[in-house]
Design a protein around this motif. Structure first.
Motif, PDB file in Angstrom:
ATOM      1  N   TYR A  83       4.957  -4.900 -10.911  1.00  0.00           N
ATOM      2  CA  TYR A  83       6.309  -5.017  -9.207  1.00  0.00           C
ATOM      3  C   TYR A  83       5.762  -5.395  -8.356  1.00  0.00           C
ATOM      4  O   TYR A  83       4.344  -5.285  -8.374  1.00  0.00           O
ATOM      5  CB  TYR A  83       6.712  -3.300  -9.196  1.00  0.00           C
ATOM      6  CG  TYR A  83       6.328  -3.070  -8.573  1.00  0.00           C
ATOM      7  CD1 TYR A  83       6.393  -2.607  -7.463  1.00  0.00           C
ATOM      8  CD2 TYR A  83       6.054  -1.953  -9.162  1.00  0.00           C
ATOM      9  CE1 TYR A  83       6.116  -1.253  -6.521  1.00  0.00           C
ATOM     10  CE2 TYR A  83       5.295  -0.708  -8.715  1.00  0.00           C
ATOM     11  CZ  TYR A  83       5.427  -0.327  -7.253  1.00  0.00           C
ATOM     12  OH  TYR A  83       4.565   0.048  -6.601  1.00  0.00           O
ATOM     13  N   THR A  84       6.392  -6.251  -7.755  1.00  0.00           N
ATOM     14  CA  THR A  84       6.328  -7.003  -6.451  1.00  0.00           C
ATOM     15  C   THR A  84       7.721  -6.083  -5.576  1.00  0.00           C
ATOM     16  O   THR A  84       9.065  -6.334  -5.693  1.00  0.00           O
ATOM     17  CB  THR A  84       6.136  -8.024  -6.231  1.00  0.00           C
ATOM     18  OG1 THR A  84       7.074  -8.452  -6.455  1.00  0.00           O
ATOM     19  CG2 THR A  84       4.393  -8.278  -6.677  1.00  0.00           C
ATOM     20  N   LEU A  85       6.501  -5.646  -3.660  1.00  0.00           N
ATOM     21  CA  LEU A  85       8.526  -5.509  -3.022  1.00  0.00           C
ATOM     22  C   LEU A  85       8.409  -6.929  -2.074  1.00  0.00           C
ATOM     23  O   LEU A  85       7.773  -7.199  -1.696  1.00  0.00           O
ATOM     24  CB  LEU A  85       8.360  -4.152  -2.534  1.00  0.00           C
ATOM     25  CG  LEU A  85       8.098  -2.577  -3.280  1.00  0.00           C
ATOM     26  CD1 LEU A  85       7.705  -1.939  -1.962  1.00  0.00           C
ATOM     27  CD2 LEU A  85       9.339  -2.349  -3.356  1.00  0.00           C
ATOM     28  N   ASN A  86       9.409  -6.909  -1.801  1.00  0.00           N
ATOM     29  CA  ASN A  86      10.140  -7.456  -0.827  1.00  0.00           C
ATOM     30  C   ASN A  86      11.568  -7.153   0.234  1.00  0.00           C
ATOM     31  O   ASN A  86      12.284  -7.402   0.020  1.00  0.00           O
ATOM     32  CB  ASN A  86      10.189  -9.330  -1.403  1.00  0.00           C
ATOM     33  CG  ASN A  86      10.367 -10.566  -0.204  1.00  0.00           C
ATOM     34  OD1 ASN A  86      10.025  -9.832   1.205  1.00  0.00           O
ATOM     35  ND2 ASN A  86      10.854 -11.511  -0.198  1.00  0.00           N
ATOM     36  N   SER A 116       0.939  -0.739  -0.197  1.00  0.00           N
ATOM     37  CA  SER A 116       0.243   0.293  -0.199  1.00  0.00           C
ATOM     38  C   SER A 116       1.073   1.469  -0.270  1.00  0.00           C
ATOM     39  O   SER A 116       1.826   1.169   0.118  1.00  0.00           O
ATOM     40  CB  SER A 116      -0.756   0.362   1.097  1.00  0.00           C
ATOM     41  OG  SER A 116      -0.769   0.468   1.907  1.00  0.00           O
ATOM     42  N   ILE A 117       0.370   2.221  -0.110  1.00  0.00           N
ATOM     43  CA  ILE A 117       1.006   3.533  -0.836  1.00  0.00           C
ATOM     44  C   ILE A 117       1.869   3.658   1.032  1.00  0.00           C
ATOM     45  O   ILE A 117       3.128   4.795   1.146  1.00  0.00           O
ATOM     46  CB  ILE A 117       0.018   4.550  -0.574  1.00  0.00           C
ATOM     47  CG1 ILE A 117       0.957   6.088  -1.230  1.00  0.00           C
ATOM     48  CG2 ILE A 117      -0.852   5.202   0.480  1.00  0.00           C
ATOM     49  CD1 ILE A 117       0.259   6.853  -2.269  1.00  0.00           C
ATOM     50  N   GLN A 118       1.218   3.289   2.489  1.00  0.00           N
ATOM     51  CA  GLN A 118       1.834   3.549   3.198  1.00  0.00           C
ATOM     52  C   GLN A 118       2.913   3.365   4.102  1.00  0.00           C
ATOM     53  O   GLN A 118       4.097   3.998   4.323  1.00  0.00           O
ATOM     54  CB  GLN A 118       0.468   3.549   4.237  1.00  0.00           C
ATOM     55  CG  GLN A 118      -0.451   4.158   4.946  1.00  0.00           C
ATOM     56  CD  GLN A 118      -1.405   3.176   4.024  1.00  0.00           C
ATOM     57  OE1 GLN A 118      -1.472   2.396   2.969  1.00  0.00           O
ATOM     58  NE2 GLN A 118      -2.645   4.267   3.434  1.00  0.00           N
ATOM     59  N   ASN A 119       3.235   2.110   3.231  1.00  0.00           N
ATOM     60  CA  ASN A 119       4.639   1.499   2.946  1.00  0.00           C
ATOM     61  C   ASN A 119       5.220   1.298   1.747  1.00  0.00           C
ATOM     62  O   ASN A 119       6.249   0.537   1.897  1.00  0.00           O
ATOM     63  CB  ASN A 119       4.267   0.145   4.277  1.00  0.00           C
ATOM     64  CG  ASN A 119       3.606  -0.613   3.065  1.00  0.00           C
ATOM     65  OD1 ASN A 119       2.711  -0.787   2.244  1.00  0.00           O
ATOM     66  ND2 ASN A 119       3.329  -1.962   4.140  1.00  0.00           N
ATOM     67  N   ASN A 120       5.059   1.845   1.258  1.00  0.00           N
ATOM     68  CA  ASN A 120       5.601   2.352  -0.727  1.00  0.00           C
ATOM     69  C   ASN A 120       6.535   3.459  -0.951  1.00  0.00           C
ATOM     70  O   ASN A 120       6.404   4.723  -1.426  1.00  0.00           O
ATOM     71  CB  ASN A 120       4.948   1.175  -1.139  1.00  0.00           C
ATOM     72  CG  ASN A 120       5.493   0.948  -2.876  1.00  0.00           C
ATOM     73  OD1 ASN A 120       6.690   1.004  -2.577  1.00  0.00           O
ATOM     74  ND2 ASN A 120       5.329   0.384  -3.171  1.00  0.00           N
ATOM     75  N   PRO A 121       8.043   3.421  -0.191  1.00  0.00           N
ATOM     76  CA  PRO A 121       8.474   3.951  -0.432  1.00  0.00           C
ATOM     77  C   PRO A 121       8.488   4.288  -2.178  1.00  0.00           C
ATOM     78  O   PRO A 121       9.279   5.416  -2.279  1.00  0.00           O
ATOM     79  CB  PRO A 121       9.764   4.021   0.487  1.00  0.00           C
ATOM     80  CG  PRO A 121      10.268   2.966  -0.030  1.00  0.00           C
ATOM     81  CD  PRO A 121       8.753   1.716   0.378  1.00  0.00           C
ATOM     82  N   LEU A 122       8.820   3.612  -2.388  1.00  0.00           N
ATOM     83  CA  LEU A 122       9.073   4.092  -4.131  1.00  0.00           C
ATOM     84  C   LEU A 122       8.301   4.964  -5.046  1.00  0.00           C
ATOM     85  O   LEU A 122       8.314   5.266  -6.520  1.00  0.00           O
ATOM     86  CB  LEU A 122       9.319   2.381  -4.969  1.00  0.00           C
ATOM     87  CG  LEU A 122      10.249   1.743  -4.410  1.00  0.00           C
ATOM     88  CD1 LEU A 122      10.048   0.234  -5.111  1.00  0.00           C
ATOM     89  CD2 LEU A 122      11.514   2.105  -4.347  1.00  0.00           C
ATOM     90  N   ILE A 123       6.963   4.344  -4.988  1.00  0.00           N
ATOM     91  CA  ILE A 123       6.195   5.020  -5.551  1.00  0.00           C
ATOM     92  C   ILE A 123       6.402   6.704  -6.057  1.00  0.00           C
ATOM     93  O   ILE A 123       6.531   7.630  -4.600  1.00  0.00           O
ATOM     94  CB  ILE A 123       4.678   4.960  -4.568  1.00  0.00           C
ATOM     95  CG1 ILE A 123       4.081   4.001  -4.881  1.00  0.00           C
ATOM     96  CG2 ILE A 123       3.117   5.969  -5.485  1.00  0.00           C
ATOM     97  CD1 ILE A 123       2.649   4.029  -4.217  1.00  0.00           C
ATOM     98  N   GLY A 124       5.809   6.685  -7.327  1.00  0.00           N
ATOM     99  CA  GLY A 124       6.583   8.456  -7.637  1.00  0.00           C
ATOM    100  C   GLY A 124       7.568   7.774  -9.655  1.00  0.00           C
ATOM    101  O   GLY A 124       7.683   7.183  -9.437  1.00  0.00           O
ATOM    102  N   ILE A 125       7.593   9.174  -9.231  1.00  0.00           N
ATOM    103  CA  ILE A 125       8.480   9.355 -10.352  1.00  0.00           C
ATOM    104  C   ILE A 125       9.781  10.064  -9.925  1.00  0.00           C
ATOM    105  O   ILE A 125      10.105  10.288  -9.241  1.00  0.00           O
ATOM    106  CB  ILE A 125       8.118  10.421 -11.393  1.00  0.00           C
ATOM    107  CG1 ILE A 125       6.581  10.418 -11.989  1.00  0.00           C
ATOM    108  CG2 ILE A 125       8.978  10.368 -12.844  1.00  0.00           C
ATOM    109  CD1 ILE A 125       5.922  11.297 -12.774  1.00  0.00           C
TER     110      ILE A 125
END
Length: 154
Positions: free
Chosen positions: A96-99, A5-14
């Motif tokens: 993409y997925t994060l781990n 989710s956006i709360q724990n995803n520091p990659l979101i953006g350009i």
């Protein structure tokens, strides 16, 4: 692994490309593998999609005006010129997925057709407004290398 989710995803953006470096297995570094001032962007969306494109900033223009890659003008260019244009540009997109500090890019479309249907694994570190992505080791011209791409948040 799941789309965060956006709360724990520091990659979101350009993110804008700052540098691209090759690190050889023996520790030597080849700076500027995409030239002194590479250009590019990577985007991560909230819904789990990503796209990236980058190129050398000193790419030579084509010898003819080309309105479309499907045009007869493009087909009539010398093979060497097309090869130069192709090898100085890279792009792909997918999901993409994060781990943890690993991001997995599942490729759906790519400038290198063999990448379609594959997963590219990148480790990342973040500091202030910069993100560093490291590839897994790859064999290039008989030399094992890791590529380091540094991006700055737009």
């Amino acid at each position: 692994m799941s789309t965060p989710s956006i709360q724990n995803n520091p990659l979101i953006g350009i993110w804008k490309l700052i540098s691209a470096t090759a690190i050889h297995a023996d520790g030597t570094v080849a700076p500027e593998v995409y030239g002194k001032n590479p250009v590019g962007y990577i985007t991560y969306t909230l819904d789990g999609h990503m796209m990236v494109m980058f190129a050398r900033s000193d790419r030579s223009p084509l010898s003819q005006e080309v309105q479309s890659p499907l045009s007869s003008q493009m087909q009539s260019l010398p093979v060497e010129e097309l090869a130069q244009a192709f090898t100085t540009f890279n792009a792909y997109a997918g999901t993409y997925t994060l781990n943890g500090n690993t991001v997995n890019h599942q490729i759906e479309i790519a400038s290198i057709p063999n990448r379609v249907g594959t997963t590219l694994v990148r480790t990342f570190t973040l500091s202030e407004s910069q993100m560093t992505l490291l590839t897994t080791p790859v064999l290039s011209d008989g030399v094992e290398q890791v590529f380091e791409l540094v991006w700055e948040r737009v």
